[in-house]
Design an enzyme around this catalytic site. Structure first.
Site, PDB file in Angstrom:
ATOM      1  N   GLY A  48       0.124  29.109  13.440  1.00  0.00           N
ATOM      2  CA  GLY A  48      -0.947  29.092  12.304  1.00  0.00           C
ATOM      3  C   GLY A  48      -1.571  30.627  12.373  1.00  0.00           C
ATOM      4  N   ILE A  49      -2.671  30.586  11.646  1.00  0.00           N
ATOM      5  CA  ILE A  49      -3.155  32.056  11.420  1.00  0.00           C
ATOM      6  C   ILE A  49      -3.985  32.410  12.300  1.00  0.00           C
ATOM      7  CG2 ILE A  49      -4.834  32.931   9.779  1.00  0.00           C
ATOM      8  CD1 ILE A  49      -3.876  30.758   7.839  1.00  0.00           C
ATOM      9  N   GLY A  50      -4.130  33.896  12.616  1.00  0.00           N
ATOM     10  CA  GLY A  50      -5.075  34.106  13.654  1.00  0.00           C
ATOM     11  C   GLY A  50      -4.442  35.261  14.886  1.00  0.00           C
ATOM     12  N   ILE A  77      -4.434  34.615  17.945  1.00  0.00           N
ATOM     13  CA  ILE A  77      -4.070  33.887  19.233  1.00  0.00           C
ATOM     14  C   ILE A  77      -2.726  33.334  18.923  1.00  0.00           C
ATOM     15  CG2 ILE A  77      -4.531  32.042  20.837  1.00  0.00           C
ATOM     16  CD1 ILE A  77      -7.513  32.309  19.974  1.00  0.00           C
ATOM     17  N   GLU A  90       4.948  26.225   8.450  1.00  0.00           N
ATOM     18  CA  GLU A  90       4.483  26.576   7.055  1.00  0.00           C
ATOM     19  C   GLU A  90       4.605  27.887   6.861  1.00  0.00           C
ATOM     20  OE1 GLU A  90       0.519  24.664   6.677  1.00  0.00           O
ATOM     21  OE2 GLU A  90      -0.270  26.579   5.653  1.00  0.00           O
ATOM     22  N   GLY A  98      -2.073  23.826   6.910  1.00  0.00           N
ATOM     23  CA  GLY A  98      -1.245  22.677   7.343  1.00  0.00           C
ATOM     24  C   GLY A  98      -1.481  22.420   8.786  1.00  0.00           C
TER      25      GLY A  98
END
Ligand code: COA
Length: 434
Positions: A217-219, A221, A240, A338
């Site tokens: 995902g985003i970020g 980490i 995604e 997502g």
């Protein structure tokens, strides 16, 4: 001149000619991020202002450029509807001059097909090939679905948009007009990875087997996890978002996509945002397929992969295990995206795991991101019944199979030490612990 070239030239228009065909109160749909037709949306905002048109809505998932329609004085004329509230759109959503669409990202195509009927679909595409096809490039995501019921279809052709493999294509015969606007794509700078990120990245990477299929995902980490996976073997990508770290994992040989049960030998993704190096890597690369979001984010598809690993970030988690990943209190910050689709999918995968990864604190250690209850007004992204692993720099805990009381103790155990006593007191008051 070939047939398709002749048709292309017939449909080639200026931005002003195209937006002159968009009337007041039109619902205008686009795709996501770099798929925004920036020349057309800017021209439409200028027309709406000059001619005092009202009630136009501009739907897009993840705005990357600060364009005219985001200005507060444009609200009544051309209002942005964010399907994911990102950087330049965040202020507009938070001050009420833009609206947002709550959704699981996998459902976005269905919403276009069943609930929101667009008058116009417009998007940036790569230049047409000799067969008459343009590619939605790094923004396949919802494009075909948003286009399917639109009364008019306009394309903005940009030679800087990579041509991608997969299902994100559109034929010149399907469109009303094209406009050429060759502008370099927005690039995301490197998100700095801190020591804390690196530590959490290593804790998660230890729990990822060789041969796993991954989603990031985003970020910072998720990016740190990517870095920590460089020593792995036979990983696959089904995600995604395609990230800069994924380019590194493919280049260093950690990702081969050879262990995937489905879509073997290919990375399957929906959209990408990164650097020019990434866009060049993606261009005409048959090893990366851009597919529609209702395929990529479908938990049933995700669950068909053995050892599916999903890694996402969140804003806060409460002691029962609900997570808010998209708002700070009542203020919309991003979107569900997502995240839940992948948590569900990983939950259906044999050997699958999903990680929600957080720093234990925000704002220089003044706020604990593990809380007795979510902040008032926080939007619940992940239900307590679906959340799996939670990771902070103080450790990793699995909530599945833990009772309410066990969860509270486990989450307090990975909270920042300075907040543990207060969290334990709150847990006692809530009768979660004795
Ligand atoms: N309370 C108050 N503020 C908080 C907070 C909390 N619990 N948690 C974070 N913040 C603040 C941070 O301090 C930071 O503020 P700043 O910009 O002023 O420094 C800001 O919120 C962003 O936090 P950060 O942790 O840096 O965010 P991130 O870039 O790592 O993104 C999410 C984290 C959760 C916002 C992002 O991953 C997201 O939107 N997720 C939902 C969608 C998703 O996961 N999609 C996955 C498929 S692509």
């Amino acid at each position: 001149m070939g047939k398709w070239n002749a048709l292309y030239l017939e449909k080639l228009k200026s931005a002003e000619e195209i937006v002159a065909q968009i009337g007041p109160h039109s619902i205008c749909a686009s795709t996501c991020a770099l798929g925004e037709p920036v020349g057309l949306s800017q021209a439409l905002a200028e027309r709406a202002e000059a001619e005092n048109l009202h009630g136009i809505s501009h739907h897009l998932l993840l705005v990357l450029k600060e364009l005219k329609y985001l200005q507060p004085e444009m609200t009544d004329k051309m209002k942005h509807v964010a399907w994911f509230t990102s950087g330049p759109a965040r202020k507009a959503v938070q001050n009420g001059s833009a609206d947002f669409m709550p959704c699981f990202y996998k459902d976005a195509p269905m919403l276009w097909q069943e609930f929101v009927e667009p008058d116009v679909f417009y998007a940036t595409v790569s230049p047409m090939d000799k067969h008459g096809w343009c590619s939605f490039g790094v923004s396949a995501s919802v494009a075909r679905a948003a286009m399917s019921r639109a009364k008019k279809v306009f394309l903005e052709v940009n030679k800087f948009m990579p041509r991608t493999h997969g299902t994100g294509v559109v034929h010149i015969s399907e469109v009303n007009a094209v406009f050429e606007n060759h502008v370099p794509l927005v690039e995301l700078g490197d998100i700095p990875i801190t020591k804390k990120d690196e530590h959490i990245g290593n804790l998660i990477a230890e729990r990822i087997p060789d041969g796993a299929t991954i989603q990031f995902g985003i970020g910072s980490i998720p990016n740190a996890v990517g870095q920590a996976l460089r020593g792995k073997k036979g990983l696959g990508i089904h995600s995604e978002m395609f990230t800069e770290g994924m380019v590194d994992l493919i280049e260093c040989g950690a990702v081969t996509n050879t262990s995937k049960n489905i879509d073997a030998n290919k990375s399957i993704v929906c959209f990408a945002i990164g650097s020019r190096r990434m866009y060049d890597f993606i261009d005409d690369n048959p090893g990366i397929e851009f597919r529609s979001i209702d395929y990529v984010n479908d938990p049933n598809v995700i669950g068909k992969h053995d050892n599916f690993i999903s890694i996402n970030a969140t804003i806060e988690v409460d002691l029962i295990g609900q997570a808010c990943s998209e708002s700070i209190g009542t203020q919309q910050f991003s979107g569900t995206g997502g995240q839940v689709d992948f948590i569900r999918g990983a939950g259906m995968s044999k050997g699958g795991k999903s990680f929600l990864a957080i720093h234990s604190t925000a704002k220089n250690d003044t706020i604990s991101k593990i809380k007795p209850v979510l902040t008032e007004g926080a939007h619940v992204s992940c239900s307590k019944n679906e959340i799996d692993y939670v990771a902070t720099e103080y450790g990793v805990t699995r909530l599945k199979g833990k009772t309410a009381s066990q969860r509270a103790k486990a989450l307090i155990g990975i909270a920042h030490p300075k907040f543990r006593d207060a969290l334990t007191d709150a847990a006692r008051k809530m009768r979660l612990v004795a």
